[in-house]
Structure formats: structure tokens, C-alpha cells
Design a protein around this motif. Structure first.
Motif, PDB file in Angstrom:
ATOM      1  N   GLU A   1       0.791  -1.223   0.000  1.00  0.00           N
ATOM      2  CA  GLU A   1       0.000   0.000   0.000  1.00  0.00           C
ATOM      3  C   GLU A   1       0.829   1.282   0.000  1.00  0.00           C
ATOM      4  OE1 GLU A   1      -2.463   0.273   3.513  1.00  0.00           O
ATOM      5  OE2 GLU A   1      -0.953  -0.737   4.711  1.00  0.00           O
ATOM      6  N   THR A   2       2.126   1.187  -0.222  1.00  0.00           N
ATOM      7  CA  THR A   2       2.976   2.369  -0.246  1.00  0.00           C
ATOM      8  C   THR A   2       3.262   2.799  -1.682  1.00  0.00           C
ATOM      9  OG1 THR A   2       4.994   1.037  -0.200  1.00  0.00           O
ATOM     10  CG2 THR A   2       4.095   1.740   1.926  1.00  0.00           C
ATOM     11  N   ALA A   3       3.649   4.054  -1.843  1.00  0.00           N
ATOM     12  CA  ALA A   3       3.881   4.611  -3.182  1.00  0.00           C
ATOM     13  C   ALA A   3       5.041   3.951  -3.908  1.00  0.00           C
ATOM     14  CB  ALA A   3       4.126   6.106  -3.078  1.00  0.00           C
TER      15      ALA A   3
ATOM     16  N   SER B   1       5.778   0.752  -3.897  1.00  0.00           N
ATOM     17  CA  SER B   1       5.489  -0.674  -3.997  1.00  0.00           C
ATOM     18  C   SER B   1       5.763  -1.197  -5.408  1.00  0.00           C
ATOM     19  CB  SER B   1       4.018  -0.924  -3.649  1.00  0.00           C
ATOM     20  OG  SER B   1       3.662  -2.259  -3.900  1.00  0.00           O
TER      21      SER B   1
ATOM     22  N   TYR C   1      -3.573  -4.335  -3.632  1.00  0.00           N
ATOM     23  CA  TYR C   1      -3.925  -2.930  -3.450  1.00  0.00           C
ATOM     24  C   TYR C   1      -3.997  -2.211  -4.789  1.00  0.00           C
ATOM     25  CZ  TYR C   1      -2.683  -3.668   1.420  1.00  0.00           C
ATOM     26  OH  TYR C   1      -2.631  -4.152   2.697  1.00  0.00           O
TER      27      TYR C   1
ATOM     28  N   LEU D   1      -3.228   1.728  -5.947  1.00  0.00           N
ATOM     29  CA  LEU D   1      -2.736   3.038  -5.566  1.00  0.00           C
ATOM     30  C   LEU D   1      -3.296   4.052  -6.548  1.00  0.00           C
ATOM     31  CD1 LEU D   1       1.007   2.100  -4.966  1.00  0.00           C
ATOM     32  CD2 LEU D   1      -0.884   2.020  -3.336  1.00  0.00           C
TER      33      LEU D   1
ATOM     34  N   LEU E   1       0.527  10.554  -4.775  1.00  0.00           N
ATOM     35  CA  LEU E   1      -0.348   9.503  -4.261  1.00  0.00           C
ATOM     36  C   LEU E   1      -1.523  10.129  -3.530  1.00  0.00           C
ATOM     37  CD1 LEU E   1      -0.868   6.463  -3.734  1.00  0.00           C
ATOM     38  CD2 LEU E   1       0.484   6.717  -1.651  1.00  0.00           C
TER      39      LEU E   1
ATOM     40  N   GLN F   1      -4.462   8.128  -2.643  1.00  0.00           N
ATOM     41  CA  GLN F   1      -4.937   7.136  -1.676  1.00  0.00           C
ATOM     42  C   GLN F   1      -4.488   5.737  -2.055  1.00  0.00           C
ATOM     43  OE1 GLN F   1      -9.222   6.916  -1.473  1.00  0.00           O
ATOM     44  NE2 GLN F   1      -9.452   7.412  -3.624  1.00  0.00           N
ATOM     45  N   SER F   2      -4.486   4.883  -1.062  1.00  0.00           N
ATOM     46  CA  SER F   2      -4.165   3.476  -1.254  1.00  0.00           C
ATOM     47  C   SER F   2      -5.385   2.690  -0.801  1.00  0.00           C
ATOM     48  CB  SER F   2      -2.947   3.112  -0.407  1.00  0.00           C
ATOM     49  OG  SER F   2      -2.724   1.735  -0.472  1.00  0.00           O
TER      50      SER F   2
END
Length: 117
Positions: free
Chosen positions: A42-44, A46, A57, A59, A67, A69-70
């Protein structure tokens, strides 16, 4: 006294125009182009998921790469029709571009059908 009323109404008119312009700017940001990336985390930063329909997820980025939202993929654990669920989800999020490792044939057809509308 009449002079003060004229000045007051002129100020009121220009103030209302100013607020109307600010509201237009807000509406433009809502309709901005968004990009969905099927991701493993869920991170930018990823990795991109290999399969679009089963990605853990999504993104959501704006057109500048920020970013927004995730979101956990609502169709990740579904056995059937995962592509339909993902496409509906992406349409709801107003995504114009989708990035993933691979797209199944059903999902490709659904995305092309939406693009042609």
C-alpha cells in the motif's frame, strides 16, 4: 449615504465573483485525471502487481504523480468476476489510466468497452 450603498453593492458583487471562481477551481480538481496502479503493497514505492484483478492494493495517483490514496482491492479474494468488480471500482474512483503487470482478457474487454463510451 447613497455613495456608501453603491460602494457596498460593488464590493458585494466582486466578492461573489471571487467565491464563484474559487468554487470552479475546486470542481476542476475533483474531475482531474487519476491513475490507478495495481500494487503489491500500500505504499507509493510498492512493486506493480503481476495480475490486475487479484492485486492486493490499488494506488490512486493524480496526473502529477502524487499519491492520493491506497485502497485494498475489493476483488482480491473473490473467486469469480474479479475483473468486473475491479473495473466497477476503478470507474467509481474516476480512474482514466490503469497500470498492472498483466490484464486478463475479460478485464481488457471491459476496460475497452468503458473507454469507448
Amino acid at each position: 449615504m447613497k455613495k456608501y450603498f453603491k460602494v457596498f453593492y460593488i464590493m458585494l458583487f466582486f466578492t461573489s465573483l471571487l467565491f464563484a471562481e474559487q468554487k470552479k477551481d475546486v470542481d476542476l480538481t475533483k474531475s482531474s485525471c487519476t491513475i490507478a496502479v495495481a500494487a503489491v503493497e500500500e505504499t507509493a514505492n510498492s512493486k506493480i502487481s503481476e495480475i490486475a484483478g487479484k492485486a492486493p492494493y490499488y494506488l490512486i495517483f493524480d496526473e502529477k504523480g502524487i499519491l492520493l490514496q491506497s485502497i485494498k482491492n475489493p476483488a482480491q479474494n473473490s473467486r469469480r468476476n474479479s475483473s468486473s468488480l475491479v473495473v466497477d471500482f476503478l470507474v467509481q474512483e474516476s480512474c482514466k489510466t490503469v497500470i498492472a503487470g498483466k490484464f486478463g482478457t475479460k478485464m481488457q474487454k471491459q476496460l475497452k468497452a468503458i473507454k469507448s463510451k
